[in-house]
Design a protein around this motif. Structure first.
Motif, PDB file in Angstrom:
ATOM      1  N   TRP A  38       0.821  -1.214   0.000  1.00  0.00           N
ATOM      2  CA  TRP A  38       0.000   0.000   0.000  1.00  0.00           C
ATOM      3  C   TRP A  38       0.851   1.259   0.000  1.00  0.00           C
ATOM      4  N   SER A  61     -11.971   7.659  -0.877  1.00  0.00           N
ATOM      5  CA  SER A  61     -12.277   6.346  -1.442  1.00  0.00           C
ATOM      6  C   SER A  61     -11.854   5.302  -0.427  1.00  0.00           C
ATOM      7  N   TYR A  63     -11.055   1.156   0.111  1.00  0.00           N
ATOM      8  CA  TYR A  63     -10.739  -0.112  -0.534  1.00  0.00           C
ATOM      9  C   TYR A  63     -10.803  -1.229   0.505  1.00  0.00           C
ATOM     10  N   SER A  65      -9.453  -4.205   1.709  1.00  0.00           N
ATOM     11  CA  SER A  65      -8.192  -4.906   1.464  1.00  0.00           C
ATOM     12  C   SER A  65      -8.183  -6.343   1.984  1.00  0.00           C
ATOM     13  N   GLU A  70     -10.381  -2.416   5.846  1.00  0.00           N
ATOM     14  CA  GLU A  70     -10.410  -1.553   4.676  1.00  0.00           C
ATOM     15  C   GLU A  70      -9.483  -0.371   4.890  1.00  0.00           C
ATOM     16  N   ARG A  71      -9.098   0.241   3.776  1.00  0.00           N
ATOM     17  CA  ARG A  71      -8.146   1.343   3.796  1.00  0.00           C
ATOM     18  C   ARG A  71      -8.762   2.528   3.056  1.00  0.00           C
ATOM     19  N   ARG A  75      -9.192  10.507  -2.949  1.00  0.00           N
ATOM     20  CA  ARG A  75      -9.385  10.132  -4.353  1.00  0.00           C
ATOM     21  C   ARG A  75      -8.705  11.095  -5.321  1.00  0.00           C
ATOM     22  N   HIS A  80      -2.791   8.340   1.914  1.00  0.00           N
ATOM     23  CA  HIS A  80      -3.378   7.323   2.786  1.00  0.00           C
ATOM     24  C   HIS A  80      -3.939   8.004   4.025  1.00  0.00           C
ATOM     25  N   TYR A  83      -6.556   3.066   8.113  1.00  0.00           N
ATOM     26  CA  TYR A  83      -6.769   1.620   8.042  1.00  0.00           C
ATOM     27  C   TYR A  83      -7.795   1.352   9.133  1.00  0.00           C
TER      28      TYR A  83
END
Length: 143
Positions: A38, A61, A63, A65, A70-71, A75, A80, A83
């Motif tokens: 990541w 956004s 994701y 994972s 999810e992370r 966008r 980052h 988490y």
């Protein structure tokens, strides 16, 4: 540190700002293959003690994972942001987002058994393998 403290920061482009409440000055490193993929290296994060407040959430956004986590990322610029466990009981924020000279303490390294041999931290830390991390979460203590 006995009480919780709040720390704020933003993504690179400023589209998302966040405030996180933490109950310790500890920074942890995750060496799992997903975190390293990541971010290109270990995730250095602080553990949230309460609700993670996001402004500009329409620019986030998420994701999925894994089945359990999810992370989140901006966008627009890709920064980052967090988490978190899908169950909502745990989230971590990259310390670089909120680091404004606070006296952080590097405390724990997790998934130490997945850490590649090309880097090593000199700090004295509590080290946990992936199995130990999963056992701790299953025991309910969340460490």
């Amino acid at each position: 540190m006995s009480a919780t403290t709040q720390h704020s920061g933003s993504c690179l482009c400023g589209a998302v700002t966040l405030t996180v409440e933490v109950k310790s000055d500890e920074v942890d490193a995750c060496h799992c293959s997903l975190c390293r993929r990541w971010g290109g290296g270990p995730l250095l994060a602080i553990e949230g003690a309460g609700h993670l407040e996001l402004q500009g959430e329409e620019n986030v956004s998420v994701y999925a994972s894994s089945e359990w986590a999810e992370r989140g990322f901006c966008r627009h610029c890709g920064t980052h942001l967090f988490y978190r466990l899908k169950s909502g009981e745990h989230h971590a924020v990259p310390v670089g987002l909120v680091d404004q000279g606070h006296g952080w303490h590097f405390a724990t390294q997790i998934f130490i058994d997945e850490k590649p041999g090309y880097y090593a931290f000199a700090n004295e830390t509590h080290d946990m393998t992936g199995d130990q991390v999963f056992a701790a979460f299953n025991a309910g203590d969340g460490s």
